[in-house]
Enzyme design. Structure first.
Site, PDB file in Angstrom:
ATOM      1  CE1 TYR A 136      -3.972   2.138   0.434  1.00  0.00           C
ATOM      2  CE2 TYR A 136      -2.659   3.260   2.097  1.00  0.00           C
ATOM      3  CZ  TYR A 136      -3.770   3.214   1.277  1.00  0.00           C
ATOM      4  OH  TYR A 136      -4.682   4.250   1.301  1.00  0.00           O
TER       5      TYR A 136
ATOM      6  CE  LYS B 125      -3.408   4.683  -1.949  1.00  0.00           C
ATOM      7  NZ  LYS B 125      -4.444   5.219  -2.842  1.00  0.00           N
TER       8      LYS B 125
HETATM    9  N1  LIG Z   1     -10.181   5.438   4.103  1.00  0.00           N
HETATM   10  C1  LIG Z   1      -8.958   5.790   4.471  1.00  0.00           C
HETATM   11  O1  LIG Z   1      -8.609   5.756   5.664  1.00  0.00           O
HETATM   12  C2  LIG Z   1      -7.967   6.276   3.450  1.00  0.00           C
HETATM   13  C3  LIG Z   1      -6.793   6.899   3.893  1.00  0.00           C
HETATM   14  C4  LIG Z   1      -5.855   7.347   2.965  1.00  0.00           C
HETATM   15  C5  LIG Z   1      -6.092   7.182   1.621  1.00  0.00           C
HETATM   16  N2  LIG Z   1      -7.240   6.574   1.208  1.00  0.00           N
HETATM   17  C6  LIG Z   1      -7.432   6.396  -0.221  1.00  0.00           C
HETATM   18  O2  LIG Z   1      -8.644   6.982  -0.632  1.00  0.00           O
HETATM   19  C7  LIG Z   1      -9.168   6.256  -1.747  1.00  0.00           C
HETATM   20  C8  LIG Z   1     -10.579   5.838  -1.451  1.00  0.00           C
HETATM   21  O3  LIG Z   1     -10.564   5.077  -0.259  1.00  0.00           O
HETATM   22  P1  LIG Z   1     -11.896   4.601   0.476  1.00  0.00           P
HETATM   23  O4  LIG Z   1     -11.545   4.522   1.907  1.00  0.00           O
HETATM   24  O5  LIG Z   1     -13.058   5.391   0.019  1.00  0.00           O
HETATM   25  O6  LIG Z   1     -11.966   3.105  -0.091  1.00  0.00           O
HETATM   26  P2  LIG Z   1     -13.178   2.076  -0.148  1.00  0.00           P
HETATM   27  O7  LIG Z   1     -12.528   0.738  -0.073  1.00  0.00           O
HETATM   28  O8  LIG Z   1     -14.230   2.433   0.844  1.00  0.00           O
HETATM   29  O9  LIG Z   1     -13.762   2.314  -1.611  1.00  0.00           O
HETATM   30  C9  LIG Z   1     -12.948   2.016  -2.717  1.00  0.00           C
HETATM   31  C10 LIG Z   1     -13.805   1.973  -3.963  1.00  0.00           C
HETATM   32  O10 LIG Z   1     -12.931   1.560  -5.023  1.00  0.00           O
HETATM   33  C11 LIG Z   1     -13.597   0.556  -5.767  1.00  0.00           C
HETATM   34  N3  LIG Z   1     -12.622  -0.305  -6.418  1.00  0.00           N
HETATM   35  C12 LIG Z   1     -11.797  -1.231  -5.849  1.00  0.00           C
HETATM   36  N4  LIG Z   1     -11.095  -1.866  -6.786  1.00  0.00           N
HETATM   37  C13 LIG Z   1     -11.452  -1.351  -7.985  1.00  0.00           C
HETATM   38  C14 LIG Z   1     -11.080  -1.619  -9.327  1.00  0.00           C
HETATM   39  N5  LIG Z   1     -10.201  -2.571  -9.628  1.00  0.00           N
HETATM   40  N6  LIG Z   1     -11.654  -0.879 -10.312  1.00  0.00           N
HETATM   41  C15 LIG Z   1     -12.564   0.067 -10.022  1.00  0.00           C
HETATM   42  N7  LIG Z   1     -12.977   0.350  -8.770  1.00  0.00           N
HETATM   43  C16 LIG Z   1     -12.423  -0.351  -7.759  1.00  0.00           C
HETATM   44  C17 LIG Z   1     -14.463  -0.182  -4.753  1.00  0.00           C
HETATM   45  O11 LIG Z   1     -15.500  -0.913  -5.386  1.00  0.00           O
HETATM   46  C18 LIG Z   1     -14.948   0.957  -3.888  1.00  0.00           C
HETATM   47  O12 LIG Z   1     -16.136   1.539  -4.386  1.00  0.00           O
HETATM   48  C19 LIG Z   1      -8.223   5.090  -1.977  1.00  0.00           C
HETATM   49  O13 LIG Z   1      -7.293   5.422  -2.969  1.00  0.00           O
HETATM   50  C20 LIG Z   1      -7.526   4.948  -0.636  1.00  0.00           C
HETATM   51  O14 LIG Z   1      -6.250   4.354  -0.736  1.00  0.00           O
HETATM   52  C21 LIG Z   1      -8.178   6.122   2.090  1.00  0.00           C
END
Ligand SMILES: NC(=O)c1ccc[n+]([C@@H]2O[C@H](COP(=O)([O-])OP(=O)(O)OC[C@H]3O[C@@H](n4cnc5c(N)ncnc54)[C@H](O)[C@@H]3O)[C@@H](O)[C@H]2O)c1
Length: 258
Positions: free
Chosen positions: A161, A165
């Site tokens: 991860y 990133k």
């Molecule tokens: N939630 C956190 O704490 C957090 C922190 C830092 C960064 N992020 C980043 O923010 C972004 C969104 O995170 P989130 O927490 O909303 O994630 P989540 O897991 O809740 O949602 C991710 C979405 O991506 C979709 N997805 C997964 N694989 C896919 C693929 N191969 N093709 C198309 N869609 C796909 C899923 O269906 C889902 O709707 C991500 O890039 C994550 O790394 C999240």
């Protein structure tokens, strides 16, 4: 003119990947409320379509469909469909990420490593590869890649991860240089822990995610909310960030300030 037409993204067309749930969904909702036409691309196609239908019912402009960002053809289809539906493209949001089980490099499955790179990093590459020509055609635009505070700091058991990133931050910097002359700005948005399914799954419940990750690791004493991250994306998408490119917008509640 309606409120939506007069919004901060009036006349803009955006495509958002990983957009049916979590932070991506909040970005879609805010962009649509600010006047953008939004293409919702997600592995969960039915949820993407349902979200689009709800936005249209509220007077906004949105379409959604299945997309797997690991596949260059699937992303190309989504980009083409967005352009066909809305007449062009101005904003790309590469937001999809997969959940990778914690493991040291020694224990990490090869398949899990490959999956993280394919979704988190190559997925963004696919979106940019197919989307940038349309932004050029439009005379410029904004590209936003969702990175993480984990692009800046390490955390145990998260080699794949964190690597993806950090890679997104570098990808954005290089693209910012390559496309500045095209009027295209490229930035990353780096959330800290945010209350979405991703963390609820990892910690077993929203309450445990808040207690074990939000309260303990974030100086502001809580997880972020998806709508807070969406405001960062809106800033990067809009002309309010017109002199910002190759930068990382960190919204992590102080996580990485320690
Ligand atoms: N939630 C956190 O704490 C957090 C922190 C830092 C960064 N992020 C980043 O923010 C972004 C969104 O995170 P989130 O927490 O909303 O994630 P989540 O897991 O809740 O949602 C991710 C979405 O991506 C979709 N997805 C997964 N694989 C896919 C693929 N191969 N093709 C198309 N869609 C796909 C899923 O269906 C889902 O709707 C991500 O890039 C994550 O790394 C999240």
């Amino acid at each position: 003119m309606s409120g939506v037409e007069a919004g901060r993204l009036a006349d803009k067309v955006a495509i958002v990947t990983g957009a049916a749930r979590g932070i991506g969904k909040a970005i879609v909702e805010l962009f649509a409320a600010e006047g953008a036409a939004v293409w919702i691309a997600d592995l969960h196609g039915a949820e993407a379509e349902a979200l689009a239908a709800r936005i249209r019912a509220g007077g906004g402009r949105a379409e959604g469909a299945y997309c797997d960002v690991r596949s260059t053809d699937s992303v190309l289809d989504a980009v083409d469909a967005a352009v066909d539906a809305f007449g062009g493209l101005n904003v790309l949001v590469g937001n999809a990420a997969t959940l990778t089980a914690p493991a040291t490099v020694e224990d990490l499955d090869e398949a899990d490593w490959a999956q993280a790179l394919a979704v988190n990093l190559t997925g963004a590459f696919h979106l940019c590869k197919h989307g940038i020509p349309h932004l050029k055609r439009a005379g410029g635009g904004s590209v936003i890649l969702t990175a993480s505070q984990m692009a800046r700091v390490g955390t145990p058991g998260s080699a794949a991860y964190c690597t993806t990133k950090g890679g997104l931050v570098q990808l954005a910097k290089v693209m910012a240089l390559d496309h500045a002359g095209d009027g295209i700005r490229v930035n990353t948005l780096s959330p800290g822990g945010t209350a979405t399914d991703r963390l609820f799954t990892r910690y077993g419940s929203p309450e445990q995610a808040e207690a074990q990750w939000g309260v303990t690791m974030h100086p502001l004493g809580r997880l972020g909310r998806p709508d807070e991250m969406a405001k960062g994306a809106l800033f990067l998408a809009s002309d309010e960030s017109s002199f910002m490119t190759g930068a990382d917008l960190l919204m992590d509640g102080g996580y990485s300030a320690r």
